[in-house]
Design a protein around this motif. Structure first.
Motif, PDB file in Angstrom:
ATOM      1  N   GLN A  57       0.998  -1.289   0.028  1.00  0.00           N
ATOM      2  CA  GLN A  57      -0.084  -0.060  -0.028  1.00  0.00           C
ATOM      3  C   GLN A  57       0.877   1.136   0.123  1.00  0.00           C
ATOM      4  O   GLN A  57       0.636   2.030  -0.669  1.00  0.00           O
ATOM      5  N   LEU A  58       1.930   1.178   0.553  1.00  0.00           N
ATOM      6  CA  LEU A  58       2.962   2.449   0.819  1.00  0.00           C
ATOM      7  C   LEU A  58       3.461   2.764  -0.783  1.00  0.00           C
ATOM      8  O   LEU A  58       3.449   3.661  -1.012  1.00  0.00           O
ATOM      9  N   GLU A  59       3.660   1.431  -1.454  1.00  0.00           N
ATOM     10  CA  GLU A  59       4.216   1.811  -2.843  1.00  0.00           C
ATOM     11  C   GLU A  59       2.923   2.364  -3.860  1.00  0.00           C
ATOM     12  O   GLU A  59       3.359   3.255  -4.371  1.00  0.00           O
ATOM     13  N   GLN A  60       1.891   1.939  -3.399  1.00  0.00           N
ATOM     14  CA  GLN A  60       0.637   2.472  -4.219  1.00  0.00           C
ATOM     15  C   GLN A  60       0.410   4.075  -3.968  1.00  0.00           C
ATOM     16  O   GLN A  60       0.329   4.939  -5.053  1.00  0.00           O
ATOM     17  N   THR A  61       0.449   4.466  -2.724  1.00  0.00           N
ATOM     18  CA  THR A  61       0.379   5.808  -2.206  1.00  0.00           C
ATOM     19  C   THR A  61       1.680   6.450  -2.806  1.00  0.00           C
ATOM     20  O   THR A  61       1.511   7.748  -3.435  1.00  0.00           O
ATOM     21  N   TYR A  62       2.830   6.093  -2.926  1.00  0.00           N
ATOM     22  CA  TYR A  62       3.924   6.912  -3.203  1.00  0.00           C
ATOM     23  C   TYR A  62       3.898   7.069  -4.774  1.00  0.00           C
ATOM     24  O   TYR A  62       3.985   8.112  -5.096  1.00  0.00           O
ATOM     25  N   PHE A  63       3.425   6.256  -5.546  1.00  0.00           N
ATOM     26  CA  PHE A  63       3.164   6.297  -6.782  1.00  0.00           C
ATOM     27  C   PHE A  63       2.281   7.382  -7.143  1.00  0.00           C
ATOM     28  O   PHE A  63       2.213   8.148  -7.981  1.00  0.00           O
ATOM     29  N   GLU A  64       0.793   7.378  -6.359  1.00  0.00           N
ATOM     30  CA  GLU A  64      -0.203   8.423  -6.664  1.00  0.00           C
ATOM     31  C   GLU A  64       0.331   9.625  -6.260  1.00  0.00           C
ATOM     32  O   GLU A  64      -0.088  10.728  -7.045  1.00  0.00           O
ATOM     33  N   THR A  65       1.208   9.657  -5.340  1.00  0.00           N
ATOM     34  CA  THR A  65       1.650  11.260  -4.961  1.00  0.00           C
ATOM     35  C   THR A  65       2.824  11.667  -5.632  1.00  0.00           C
ATOM     36  O   THR A  65       2.868  12.747  -6.040  1.00  0.00           O
ATOM     37  N   ALA A  66       3.829  10.830  -5.975  1.00  0.00           N
ATOM     38  CA  ALA A  66       5.245  11.256  -6.638  1.00  0.00           C
ATOM     39  C   ALA A  66       5.210  10.994  -8.134  1.00  0.00           C
ATOM     40  O   ALA A  66       5.978  11.460  -9.037  1.00  0.00           O
ATOM     41  N   GLN A  67       3.946  10.318  -8.671  1.00  0.00           N
ATOM     42  CA  GLN A  67       3.865   9.853 -10.017  1.00  0.00           C
ATOM     43  C   GLN A  67       5.170   9.050 -10.473  1.00  0.00           C
ATOM     44  O   GLN A  67       5.473   9.254 -11.568  1.00  0.00           O
ATOM     45  N   MET A  68       5.709   8.365  -9.686  1.00  0.00           N
ATOM     46  CA  MET A  68       6.986   7.575  -9.746  1.00  0.00           C
ATOM     47  C   MET A  68       6.774   6.045  -9.112  1.00  0.00           C
ATOM     48  O   MET A  68       6.221   6.195  -8.091  1.00  0.00           O
ATOM     49  N   SER A  69       7.314   5.072  -9.721  1.00  0.00           N
ATOM     50  CA  SER A  69       7.521   3.907  -9.115  1.00  0.00           C
ATOM     51  C   SER A  69       8.563   3.859  -7.952  1.00  0.00           C
ATOM     52  O   SER A  69       9.584   4.055  -8.464  1.00  0.00           O
ATOM     53  N   CYS A  70       8.315   3.007  -7.183  1.00  0.00           N
ATOM     54  CA  CYS A  70       9.377   2.608  -6.175  1.00  0.00           C
ATOM     55  C   CYS A  70       9.518   1.151  -6.071  1.00  0.00           C
ATOM     56  O   CYS A  70       9.985   0.654  -5.242  1.00  0.00           O
ATOM     57  N   HIS A  71       8.618   0.354  -7.026  1.00  0.00           N
ATOM     58  CA  HIS A  71       8.655  -0.904  -7.025  1.00  0.00           C
ATOM     59  C   HIS A  71       9.953  -1.422  -7.706  1.00  0.00           C
ATOM     60  O   HIS A  71      10.855  -0.609  -8.027  1.00  0.00           O
ATOM     61  N   VAL A  72      10.132  -2.719  -7.498  1.00  0.00           N
ATOM     62  CA  VAL A  72      11.352  -3.380  -7.767  1.00  0.00           C
ATOM     63  C   VAL A  72      11.698  -3.495  -9.392  1.00  0.00           C
ATOM     64  O   VAL A  72      12.760  -3.643 -10.273  1.00  0.00           O
ATOM     65  N   GLY A  73      10.433  -3.269 -10.293  1.00  0.00           N
ATOM     66  CA  GLY A  73      10.580  -2.864 -11.844  1.00  0.00           C
ATOM     67  C   GLY A  73      10.069  -4.217 -12.560  1.00  0.00           C
ATOM     68  O   GLY A  73      10.150  -4.136 -13.721  1.00  0.00           O
ATOM     69  N   TYR A  74       9.708  -5.151 -11.754  1.00  0.00           N
ATOM     70  CA  TYR A  74       8.961  -6.504 -12.638  1.00  0.00           C
ATOM     71  C   TYR A  74       8.153  -7.258 -11.653  1.00  0.00           C
ATOM     72  O   TYR A  74       7.998  -6.900 -10.537  1.00  0.00           O
ATOM     73  N   ASP A  75       7.574  -8.023 -12.353  1.00  0.00           N
ATOM     74  CA  ASP A  75       6.563  -9.027 -11.743  1.00  0.00           C
ATOM     75  C   ASP A  75       7.296  -9.788 -10.940  1.00  0.00           C
ATOM     76  O   ASP A  75       7.991 -10.866 -11.141  1.00  0.00           O
ATOM     77  N   VAL A  76       7.206  -9.713  -9.485  1.00  0.00           N
ATOM     78  CA  VAL A  76       8.044 -10.675  -8.453  1.00  0.00           C
ATOM     79  C   VAL A  76       7.607 -12.220  -8.790  1.00  0.00           C
ATOM     80  O   VAL A  76       8.376 -13.044  -8.424  1.00  0.00           O
ATOM     81  N   LEU A  77       6.428 -12.415  -8.942  1.00  0.00           N
ATOM     82  CA  LEU A  77       5.890 -13.641  -9.088  1.00  0.00           C
ATOM     83  C   LEU A  77       6.450 -14.663 -10.174  1.00  0.00           C
ATOM     84  O   LEU A  77       6.927 -15.861  -9.926  1.00  0.00           O
ATOM     85  N   TRP A  78       6.747 -13.832 -11.063  1.00  0.00           N
ATOM     86  CA  TRP A  78       7.377 -14.380 -12.234  1.00  0.00           C
ATOM     87  C   TRP A  78       8.765 -14.123 -12.566  1.00  0.00           C
ATOM     88  O   TRP A  78       9.351 -14.532 -13.480  1.00  0.00           O
ATOM     89  N   ASN A  79       9.275 -13.193 -11.773  1.00  0.00           N
ATOM     90  CA  ASN A  79      10.808 -12.581 -11.854  1.00  0.00           C
ATOM     91  C   ASN A  79      11.006 -12.417 -13.296  1.00  0.00           C
ATOM     92  O   ASN A  79      12.072 -12.634 -13.907  1.00  0.00           O
ATOM     93  N   SER A  80       9.977 -11.284 -13.796  1.00  0.00           N
ATOM     94  CA  SER A  80      10.024 -10.932 -15.089  1.00  0.00           C
ATOM     95  C   SER A  80       9.030  -9.787 -15.402  1.00  0.00           C
ATOM     96  O   SER A  80       8.257  -9.442 -14.829  1.00  0.00           O
TER      97      SER A  80
END
Length: 166
Positions: A80-103
């Motif tokens: 949820q912190l990641e989603q809130t960050y994206f909504e306010t900063a308009q930038m992603s703080c995620h790892v950059g890929y789908d972690v379930l599929w490592n891709s």
């Protein structure tokens, strides 16, 4: 002294019986612990299998994402912190890929194998993308994903989100 001599074999028998009983009780405790661990391991594997089956059915389009649906409160809060960050900063703080599929572009039909590691993590070996490790917490009813271990060095998704998304 004459009264004590006949009691000695009885006392030895009682002591031997007590020691045998204590040893048997110890084995029951170990057996119950092993059985409990085996039960939790089966629950963990089933939980991760279900999570992947759901993600395959919906091709990663669940809302909220499938990982968040299976996550415990601590991981949900980090996500949820990641989603809130994206909504306010308009930038992603995620790892950059789908972690379930490592891709970044998952192949939902790829072969995968599920196993429990010595540390009690669920290891998903993907035909394309290596291994993904899940740390789960379980009770008598179900298991929830507490964290996703992203690298062999132990990089944690939850810790990454808590640091990068503040």
């Amino acid at each position: 002294m004459q009264i004590i001599k006949p009691l000695i074999p009885i006392l030895i028998s009682l002591a031997t019986g007590f020691a045998t009983f204590a040893h048997a009780a110890s084995n029951v405790t170990k057996s119950n612990t092993t059985t409990g661990t085996q039960t939790y391991n089966a629950q963990k594997l089933q939980t991760i299998r279900q999570m992947y089956e759901q993600d395959i059915r919906n091709e990663g389009m669940d809302n909220p994402v499938v990982l968040q649906q299976y996550a415990n409160t601590a991981l949900q809060n980090a996500m949820q912190l990641e989603q809130t960050y994206f909504e306010t900063a308009q930038m992603s703080c995620h790892v950059g890929y789908d972690v379930l599929w490592n891709s970044q572009d998952p192949d939902y039909q790829q072969d995968k194998q599920f196993a429990i590691t010595d540390k009690g993590l669920v290891k998903v070996s993907l035909a394309q993308g290596g291994d993904v490790y899940y740390d789960l917490t379980c009770d008598n009813k179900n298991c929830q994903v507490a964290d996703v271990i992203l690298t062999d060095q132990g990089k944690s998704l939850r810790e990454h989100l808590l640091k990068a998304c503040r």
